[in-house]
Scaffold this motif. Sequence first.
Motif, PDB file in Angstrom:
ATOM      1  N   TYR A   1      30.468  56.438  11.062  1.00  0.00           N
ATOM      2  CA  TYR A   1      29.925  55.917  12.304  1.00  0.00           C
ATOM      3  C   TYR A   1      31.051  55.416  13.191  1.00  0.00           C
ATOM      4  O   TYR A   1      32.062  54.911  12.697  1.00  0.00           O
ATOM      5  N   GLY A   2      30.860  55.518  14.504  1.00  0.00           N
ATOM      6  CA  GLY A   2      31.765  54.940  15.484  1.00  0.00           C
ATOM      7  C   GLY A   2      31.009  53.896  16.296  1.00  0.00           C
ATOM      8  O   GLY A   2      29.839  54.086  16.609  1.00  0.00           O
ATOM      9  N   ARG A   3      31.678  52.811  16.598  1.00  0.00           N
ATOM     10  CA  ARG A   3      31.063  51.753  17.405  1.00  0.00           C
ATOM     11  C   ARG A   3      31.967  51.482  18.607  1.00  0.00           C
ATOM     12  O   ARG A   3      33.143  51.178  18.441  1.00  0.00           O
ATOM     13  N   TYR A   4      31.411  51.604  19.811  1.00  0.00           N
ATOM     14  CA  TYR A   4      32.141  51.427  21.067  1.00  0.00           C
ATOM     15  C   TYR A   4      31.561  50.233  21.812  1.00  0.00           C
ATOM     16  O   TYR A   4      30.356  50.186  22.056  1.00  0.00           O
ATOM     17  N   GLY A   5      32.396  49.282  22.183  1.00  0.00           N
ATOM     18  CA  GLY A   5      31.956  48.193  23.031  1.00  0.00           C
ATOM     19  C   GLY A   5      31.663  48.712  24.430  1.00  0.00           C
ATOM     20  O   GLY A   5      31.995  49.854  24.779  1.00  0.00           O
ATOM     21  N   PRO A   6      31.058  47.905  25.281  1.00  0.00           N
ATOM     22  CA  PRO A   6      30.758  48.318  26.653  1.00  0.00           C
ATOM     23  C   PRO A   6      32.023  48.670  27.443  1.00  0.00           C
ATOM     24  O   PRO A   6      33.036  47.978  27.347  1.00  0.00           O
ATOM     25  N   ASN A   7      31.975  49.763  28.176  1.00  0.00           N
ATOM     26  CA  ASN A   7      33.030  50.174  29.109  1.00  0.00           C
ATOM     27  C   ASN A   7      34.411  50.248  28.461  1.00  0.00           C
ATOM     28  O   ASN A   7      35.402  49.785  29.035  1.00  0.00           O
TER      29      ASN A   7
ATOM     30  N   ALA B   1      27.607  58.776  15.300  1.00  0.00           N
ATOM     31  CA  ALA B   1      27.905  59.259  13.955  1.00  0.00           C
ATOM     32  C   ALA B   1      28.899  60.397  14.151  1.00  0.00           C
ATOM     33  O   ALA B   1      28.909  61.052  15.201  1.00  0.00           O
ATOM     34  N   TYR B   2      29.773  60.611  13.178  1.00  0.00           N
ATOM     35  CA  TYR B   2      30.731  61.700  13.309  1.00  0.00           C
ATOM     36  C   TYR B   2      30.889  62.466  12.005  1.00  0.00           C
ATOM     37  O   TYR B   2      30.654  61.943  10.923  1.00  0.00           O
ATOM     38  N   VAL B   3      31.271  63.723  12.182  1.00  0.00           N
ATOM     39  CA  VAL B   3      31.656  64.591  11.071  1.00  0.00           C
ATOM     40  C   VAL B   3      32.963  65.230  11.495  1.00  0.00           C
ATOM     41  O   VAL B   3      33.064  65.777  12.599  1.00  0.00           O
TER      42      VAL B   3
ATOM     43  N   VAL C   1      36.834  49.703  20.008  1.00  0.00           N
ATOM     44  CA  VAL C   1      36.337  50.949  19.440  1.00  0.00           C
ATOM     45  C   VAL C   1      36.698  50.948  17.962  1.00  0.00           C
ATOM     46  O   VAL C   1      37.862  50.754  17.604  1.00  0.00           O
ATOM     47  N   PHE C   2      35.695  51.182  17.114  1.00  0.00           N
ATOM     48  CA  PHE C   2      35.878  51.075  15.673  1.00  0.00           C
ATOM     49  C   PHE C   2      35.249  52.267  14.971  1.00  0.00           C
ATOM     50  O   PHE C   2      34.274  52.837  15.448  1.00  0.00           O
ATOM     51  N   ALA C   3      35.803  52.639  13.811  1.00  0.00           N
ATOM     52  CA  ALA C   3      35.266  53.722  12.994  1.00  0.00           C
ATOM     53  C   ALA C   3      35.019  53.204  11.587  1.00  0.00           C
ATOM     54  O   ALA C   3      35.745  52.334  11.103  1.00  0.00           O
ATOM     55  N   GLY C   4      33.996  53.765  10.950  1.00  0.00           N
ATOM     56  CA  GLY C   4      33.694  53.397   9.571  1.00  0.00           C
ATOM     57  C   GLY C   4      33.300  54.616   8.770  1.00  0.00           C
ATOM     58  O   GLY C   4      32.194  55.133   8.927  1.00  0.00           O
ATOM     59  N   ASN C   5      34.215  55.101   7.924  1.00  0.00           N
ATOM     60  CA  ASN C   5      33.916  56.251   7.070  1.00  0.00           C
ATOM     61  C   ASN C   5      32.930  55.861   5.972  1.00  0.00           C
ATOM     62  O   ASN C   5      33.036  54.781   5.386  1.00  0.00           O
ATOM     63  N   LEU C   6      32.017  56.772   5.676  1.00  0.00           N
ATOM     64  CA  LEU C   6      31.112  56.591   4.548  1.00  0.00           C
ATOM     65  C   LEU C   6      31.330  57.661   3.489  1.00  0.00           C
ATOM     66  O   LEU C   6      31.107  57.425   2.306  1.00  0.00           O
ATOM     67  N   VAL C   7      31.733  58.852   3.915  1.00  0.00           N
ATOM     68  CA  VAL C   7      32.084  59.943   3.003  1.00  0.00           C
ATOM     69  C   VAL C   7      33.422  60.480   3.493  1.00  0.00           C
ATOM     70  O   VAL C   7      33.580  60.769   4.668  1.00  0.00           O
TER      71      VAL C   7
END
Length: 126
Positions: free
Chosen positions: A41-47, A104-106, A23-29
């Motif tokens: 954005y957040g990226r989650y691998g399977p399961n 995506a997250y805020v 599980v990874f996060a990437g801030n843009l602002v």
Amino acid sequence: MKVQKFAASDASFERSPGQTADVFAGNLVDQRHGGPVTVGYGRYGPNQSIDEEIAVDDIMIVLEGRVSVTSDGHTVSAGPGEIIYMPKGNVVTIKSHGEGALTAYVTYPHWQEPGDGGNADWSAAG
């Protein structure tokens, strides 16, 4: 800050310290841009599954895949185009399903401390 647009390919994804899940996060602002919120954005691998105490108000928008969030014995699931709101102070388990997920997250306020450079516990960035 000028008006801008972003795509997931613009994000530099990082795993939160202490997490072992895919599980990874990437801030843009974030606080570096002078606004009151963090967007990324957040990226989650399977399961995958993570347990967190939400440190800030967190809004997660599911773009791809499916995510379930459990708190106090109640589970909500969301797929593309759906939103999950996680208020500050909730203890949650966030799970991705078989296909993984892109979100995506805020968050309000910022989930990282100024100068953290990605090394904060991201107990909110959905």
